[in-house]
Enzyme design. Structure first.
Site, PDB file in Angstrom:
ATOM      1  N   HIS A 195     110.414 121.555  99.676  1.00 31.73           N
ATOM      2  CA  HIS A 195     111.161 122.789  99.020  1.00 31.73           C
ATOM      3  C   HIS A 195     109.858 123.523  98.222  1.00 31.73           C
ATOM      4  CE1 HIS A 195     114.391 125.076  96.577  1.00 31.73           C
ATOM      5  NE2 HIS A 195     113.491 124.971  95.714  1.00 31.73           N
ATOM      6  N   GLU A 196     109.103 122.694  97.345  1.00 31.52           N
ATOM      7  CA  GLU A 196     108.086 123.523  96.418  1.00 31.52           C
ATOM      8  C   GLU A 196     107.362 123.900  97.146  1.00 31.52           C
ATOM      9  OE1 GLU A 196     109.500 124.145  93.758  1.00 31.52           O
ATOM     10  OE2 GLU A 196     110.804 122.345  93.648  1.00 31.52           O
TER      11      GLU A 196
END
Length: 986
Positions: A411-412
């Site tokens: 996600h990051e």
């Protein structure tokens, strides 16, 4: 959420910013100017603190001027820094009083572009014990096409002391050049334009501030976590570091970030971008200078200083560029970083393959931080993570932990393009980056493991949390219309429902069409701060479709309801399906994609493959011709829209559900059909009118799934055997009785377990034997699925514990697995079963809890599990146990993870938390009153457990409301908590 700091050196004096560096004795003159104005004696330390470069010709500083990059710069000691003139002291004192003004509500329609923009920032951090000096210089120019007006800089005077303020070498005069208000430093337009004497149309605004990271318990801005300093700037943390236009539509290059600290205690100095240089200084200090060439908003700034260990690796991009990868943690945890590194490399490769997106810097760093409010932060080139989403090894991390590490790492990383390179114009557009990136991490995790399993897990999470949010006072669209504290809108709606809206784009446009839309989105908006409408326009234009009606999803709160009815005409061979919708849309019907297939009622064959039906009116009829016999519809396949699907009759056709549970070719709907049968049986039990037909359907579905050896995906089998959770069941009830619901669900669970006890034990033993034959720990889908299935079987077997003999047998089975387990997944599952043992199983419970605690050996993440298991136990005295645990030496409210592991976990244990005595509510209210003083973000999120009081009976509801009223009357109360409490009372 990022933040950077930069320092100035002699080497930069010949750069394009030379004009700023030529200013003389900036800090000293600014201090002196304000000392005269306030008629106070000016304290000048023997060794004068310098800002930027003080001209060596200045008689005031003379020899005190030193090159920032190579020689130690003197600073005022912590013993005398209070003697300095604090420019914002008056407003800080007012803010510190209990008589504060009412929180201000901000509306999406109020958005106005900045009249002036910061195009480049240079920051310097001088980190010392209990005092950090932050010096900044910002190149500022007019925003083309925007009328001239004063420039508002955000700053939190409760933690930021403003010492100096200057434009192009001229100290500013309060009242004439600037004003200070709570939370704002207003630079008058006349002061900005008067400095543009060289026709460059820009000026350099310089500030000096002091902050004390050690006192920052809010964990927003720059703070200390154990042995390291770190930052968290999204959404409103940068203003707790220095004054700046702290909003996402000001994208500036942070061209130089200089960090100086003691080398022995803080040998690692990190910020965004690429490392330019490092060096040693006098008195055991050192520095590092970082530079990020990509424009970014202040929320993406990051800084870390600490004594950290790390692992290193490289990744070669699709264009052949080698990227240096490094993952940092406290030294004792370095052995738990490998899976995070593996996940990062898989993420980078997946984003290239799936979307053609390549990483753009030469360095990618990740830092694990123990004290962190959120899961992780996508700061450009320097991700800062909660340790819970980085650290993993078989002894301390469960399979769920491994999955979270992989998902959050992905996600990051994916934010590098969907959030960093293209960011949101204002915080109302948060779902633009978060909903899109959650969708991307879901797709990534599905591709790495099992898409069918991932889809079930995501929908379970959506229904258990986001549907609940949609039904309560904090209900809001994925693009909210207003907020008091933006921190309260990092919600399941913005993230999870936002991801479902993105998924609907792909359903409507096909994966190929969605990729075309993504390509156009980046082509148009790379390097820009944009809106949800810009994303929708790119999708529409790339595929030449009209998505205007689809836009209503962004402004509609609540969960839409879709009803269905169908009929087959044997004479014409036609099946007619009628769909209708009901939602909170104020603009008319939503555009809802309903993926549907048809199965032959006799043979079970799929006679109509998955087709997307576009429901765009309040009611529509769809016809399917050329059928040879009656059919069973499979509606909302793969959960193609975030809606509730119900029969127009109000009751599900249980025979049809049993058919779908056995034969549906869509994995999600096959699981869903079984869940609906279980739900019907539980609700009948709750009402005291259980149907024998429903019981038979449920038992048949369970037995067939348990015996089905052709199901190769153990996880799918495990989920098919698991009853709906209490939280998911509660979403279908108008008035919730948590105790009665737990008893009804437990009754059904025990009935199934007793019916299939022999088969459950045989399957459990077979899995135990197969795991013993292959003891190597793996985290692939087969191994994790096998463990999940065995633990589901264990849970059923341990539910049989009415008699003393059964209690002993259940405890022995769980304790045997607990002690034999070599990995956290199996030990934790066994401990969960043991934690709810009573009677003859109590001694085994206590033994296991003591052993688990000792084995943790102080490991923070393992201790969090120990606290949570006890808070979630199904015991009559669980509240007393939780209260006792708040006094345990390993418990603290200061650490968000520890606080959530006990306090938040208890609020999720619905039956005891909602006990009609109200003691659970009172306990939470008392904790929140203390917690709000320390960390408003955590207090406001925890308060969400009280705001759904209307969904319970009058007695419970009044007791919950009373606690909200107590909190509302607190003086002072944070904006974060005030917003949640006030919405809950409306």
């Amino acid at each position: 959420m990022r933040f950077q700091a930069a320092a100035l050196s002699l080497a930069l004096a010949s750069s394009n910013n030379a004009r700023f560096f030529q200013s003389k004795a900036f800090a000293v003159r600014s201090f002196a100017n304000n000392a005269r104005r306030y008629n106070k004696k000016l304290f000048l330390p023997t060794c004068t603190a310098t800002f930027g470069l003080l001209s060596s010709s200045s008689p005031t500083v003379g020899a005190a001027t030193k090159a920032m990059s190579g020689v130690q710069s003197c600073s005022t000691s912590t013993n005398n820094h209070n003697s300095r003139v604090i420019l914002n002291s008056a407003v800080a004192e007012a803010e510190g009083s209990t008589e504060t003004s009412s929180p201000k509500e901000i509306f999406r329609t109020d958005y106005k572009p900045l009249p002036f923009l910061v195009s480049d920032v240079k920051l310097e951090f001088d980190i010392r014990d209990n005092l950090t000096t932050v010096k900044s210089e910002m190149i500022i120019g007019p925003n083309a096409g925007v009328a001239s007006d004063d420039l508002v800089l955000d700053g939190d005077e409760t933690c930021v002391k403003l010492l100096a303020l200057e434009i192009d070498g001229r100290a500013l005069v309060e009242g004439q050049d600037y004003l200070i208000q709570p939370g704002q430093l207003i630079i008058k337009a006349s002061a900005l334009t008067a400095s543009n004497s060289d026709d460059s149309n820009t000026c350099v605004l310089s500030t000096v501030v002091e902050i004390i990271p050690e006192e920052n318990t809010q964990l927003s801005g720059f703070y200390k976590s154990g042995p390291m300093y770190c930052s968290q700037c999204e959404a409103m943390g940068f203003r707790r570091i220095t004054y700046y236009p702290d909003r996402p539509d000001n994208m500036a290059t942070f061209s130089s970030v200089r960090i100086e600290a003691d080398e022995a205690n803080y040998p690692v100095l990190l910020s965004n971008g690429n490392l330019d240089s490092t060096g040693t200084l006098d008195n055991g200090r050192h520095y590092a200078i970082w530079s990020d060439p990509f424009p970014k908003p202040s929320y993406l700034f990051a800084i870390v200083a600490g004594n950290l260990g790390s692992i290193k690796d490289t990744f070669t991009t699709m264009s052949g560029k080698e990227v240096q990868l490094e993952v940092f943690s406290e030294k004792e945890n370095v052995g738990k970083l490998d899976y995070a590194m593996e996940s990062l490399k898989r993420s980078m490769k997946w984003d290239e393959d799936k979307f053609g997106l390549e990483y753009d810097l030469g360095i990618y760093n990740i830092v694990a931080v123990n004290d962190f409010n959120m899961g992780a932060m996508e700061n450009k080139g320097l991700n800062v993570f909660n340790t819970a989403y980085v650290l993993a090894d078989p002894v301390t991390a469960s399979d769920l932990d491994y999955q979270r590490v992989e998902g959050v790492i992905g996600h990051e990383y994916f934010h590098n393009w969907t959030g960093n390179r293209v960011t949101c114009r204002d915080w109302f557009q948060l779902t633009l980056k978060e909903g899109l990136t959650v969708f991307r991490d879901q797709e990534f995790s599905g591709d790495m493991n099992s898409n069918a399993v991932k889809r079930i897990e995501d929908v379970k999470g959506l229904r258990g949390r986001q549907f609940n949010e949609d039904a309560g006072p904090m209900s809001h669209p994925i693009r909210p219309e207003s907020y008091i504290s933006m921190d309260n809108f990092y919600t399941a709606t913005v993230y999870s429902k936002g991801a479902e809206v993105i998924r609907m784009y792909q359903t409507l446009l096909t994966p190929e069409g969605f990729r075309k839309g993504m390509d156009l989105y980046f082509e148009r908006h790379d390097g820009s701060a944009v809106t949800c409408d810009d994303f929708r326009a790119a999708m529409a234009d790339a595929n030449d479709v009209d998505l205007d009606q689809f836009a209503r999803w962004y402004s509609t709160n609540g969960t839409p309801v879709v009803t269905y009815s169908g009929s087959y005409d044997a004479d014409t061979g036609k099946y007619t399906l009628t769909l209708s919708q009901k939602s909170n849309s104020a603009e008319g019907p939503l555009h809802i994609p309903i993926s549907t297939g048809l199965l032959d009622k006799e043979t079970g064959d799929e006679v109509v493959a998955t087709t997307v039906l576009n429901l765009k009116e309040e009611a529509q009829t769809f016809e399917f011709d050329g059928l040879k016999g009656d059919v069973i519809p499979s509606i909302l396949r793969d959960f193609s829209a975030p809606v509730k699907l119900i029969s127009s009759s109000g009751k599900d056709d249980e025979e049809a559900l049993a058919f779908l549970a056995a034969r549906d070719t869509d994995g999600f709907n096959k699981w869903e059909a079984g869940q609906k049968i279980f739900t019907s049986l539980i609700f009948q039990t709750l009402a005291g009118e259980q149907s024998e037909n429903t019981l038979n359907y449920a038992l048949e579905a369970f037995g067939r799934t348990l015996a089905d050896e052709s199901m190769s995906d153990f996880s799918i089998k495990a989920y098919a055997l698991t009853l709906p959770s209490e939280s998911a069941l509660a979403e279908d009830l108008d008035v919730v009785d948590p105790k009665a619901l737990r008893e009804a669900r437990g009754s059904v669970k025990k009935a199934i377990a007793r019916k299939y006890q022999t088969e459950l034990k045989a399957a459990y033993d077979a899995l135990t034997a197969s795991m013993a034959e292959d003891p190597e720990f793996k985290v692939d889908s087969v191994a994790t699925g096998r463990r999940l299935l065995r633990n589901v079987l264990l849970d059923y077997l341990c539910s049989i514990k009415e008699t003393a003999e059964e209690q002993v047998a259940a405890a022995d089975l769980a304790l045997t697995q607990f002690r034999a387990g070599t990995g956290m997944t199996d030990k934790l599952a066994a401990l969960n079963a043991l934690a709810s043992m009573d009677g003859e199983g109590a001694s085994a419970r206590d033994e296991a809890l003591e052993e688990f605690y000792k084995d943790a050996n102080g490991d923070a993440l393992v201790l969090n599990k120990w606290f949570s298991v006890q808070a979630l136990a199904n015991l009559p005295d669980v509240l007393d146990r939780v209260k006792a645990l708040t006094k345990h030496p390993d418990f603290t409210l200061n650490n968000p993870n520890r606080c959530r592991s006990l306090i938040s976990a208890f609020t999720m244990n619905a039956a005891p938390f909602h006990d009609e005595s109200g003691e659970g509510y009172q306990f939470l209210g008392e904790v929140l009153a203390e917690l709000d003083k320390l960390n408003p973000q955590v207090s406001s999120r925890s308060a969400g457990a009280l705001i759904q009081w209307r969904r319970y009976n009058e007695k419970r509801g009044n007791l919950m409301k009373a606690e909200l009223e107590k909190l509302s009357a607190m003086k002072p109360i944070s904006d974060d908590l005030f917003e949640v409490v006030s919405r809950g009372l409306k």
